[in-house]
Every structure is written in C-alpha cells, then in structure tokens.
Design an enzyme around this catalytic site. Sequence first.
Site, PDB file in Angstrom:
ATOM      1  N   GLY A  12      60.333  66.953  55.405  1.00  0.00           N
ATOM      2  CA  GLY A  12      61.427  67.431  54.587  1.00  0.00           C
ATOM      3  C   GLY A  12      61.456  66.460  53.426  1.00  0.00           C
ATOM      4  CB  THR A  13      59.136  65.739  51.501  1.00  0.00           C
ATOM      5  OG1 THR A  13      58.627  64.760  50.624  1.00  0.00           O
ATOM      6  CG2 THR A  13      58.378  67.035  51.271  1.00  0.00           C
TER       7      THR A  13
END
Length: 223
Positions: A12-13
Amino acid sequence: MDDSTPGEASLGTTIVGIVARTDSFTSDPPAGSTRADGDAVVLASDRRASLGRMVSSKDAQKVHPLGETAALAFTGSVSGAQALVADLDTERRLYELRRGQRMSTTALAGYAAAAMRQQPYGVQHLLGGVDGDGARLFTFDAGGSILEQPFAADGSGGPFAYGTLEAGYEPGMAVADAERLAARAVAAASERDTASGNGLQLVTLTPDGVDDRVYDDPAAVAS
C-alpha cells in the site's frame, strides 16, 4: 490499491512516473501531440511495506529495473509484484535471445497487460522505458487495462501525489526537474497516507541505462 490477502505483505504505497528530457534531446513534439515526447522516464516510490497494520519493511524495493532501459513500479501484493517481474523479465530475455534485439517498451507493456488478464497478480503498476521511439510511460489496473501517460501516480498515496504532479508538471521538463517533482510528490503523499513513508526510491531511465538510487528522506532530492 491493495489486493493482498490477510497475512500477506503488501505495498500500500505511492508510486510516481514522469516522462522527461535529457539535455541532449532536441526534437520537437509532433503537432497536436497529447503525449510529452522525451528520452527519459523518472519512476519514484516510497520504501514502506505493510503486513496488516504493521510496517513489515522500511526499505522495500518498489521499482524494479527490466533490462537496461525499462522498469516497473508496483503497488499491491509483494508476492504478486515479484511474480510479475520474474515473468516479464523471462519473456524479455527470450524475446531478445530469439530476435537479437531489445524488446520495446510498447511490447513489454502489451505482454504485461496480457499476463495480468490471465493471472490475478494482485498488483497495479507503472511501466516506463526508453527505446528507439523515445520515452514511454504506461499505467495499468489489476484487470490488465493499459493507458499511456505523460505522468502518473498510483497506490494508496496516489491521490495525494497527483495534486503535486498536476501543479508542477510541464511537458518536456528536464530530468533534474522531473526528479525533484517526483520526490515532492512522494513526500506529499507520505505526509497524508499511513501506508507510505520511510524514504524514497528514485529510478531514472535514459538511453544510457538505469540510474537507481535510494534516500532516507525525499527532501534530499525535492529541495
């Protein structure tokens, strides 16, 4: 975006891509072109990976070079990202062995999209590369749809990064300016997105090859 299953490491970036020009690039964009012609692509990401609510890594590699002039930036499942990189790199090597020439960025993008339609890798990504046709930046979704863009962002921090990119992007911007803008976009997203942080990975693709650098703080580039 995060299609990983419970207990699986995920990215998740924030990932960012920008088409740019080196000092040696002199050709003008064609009349009516909607794409920023250039001979370089800048890809950037933060360095955090998560396992549920825990930060599982503070130095995750989210931009993976493919050969000498292309790279993928990922968000989503770590295992899916690693599998897609391996599959695409294998296809690239076979193509180059059989034909005796480099696989173009467009061909790489086409294969990546086809592979994602056949197998649920659980990732979204940006693909950038430089070949005889210039610089290309492609965006994908988890279903394998593909679009070419002059700049893009993705991941859980992508919406925050887009605000910085929209305000700072200029067609045909120089590589150094694109690197600073990409770093600012990652920094802005890291301030607001809890899944992004722990520094910056910056990969610049030019006809001369791949320049892959990491920083503990995006401010080292952004300022």
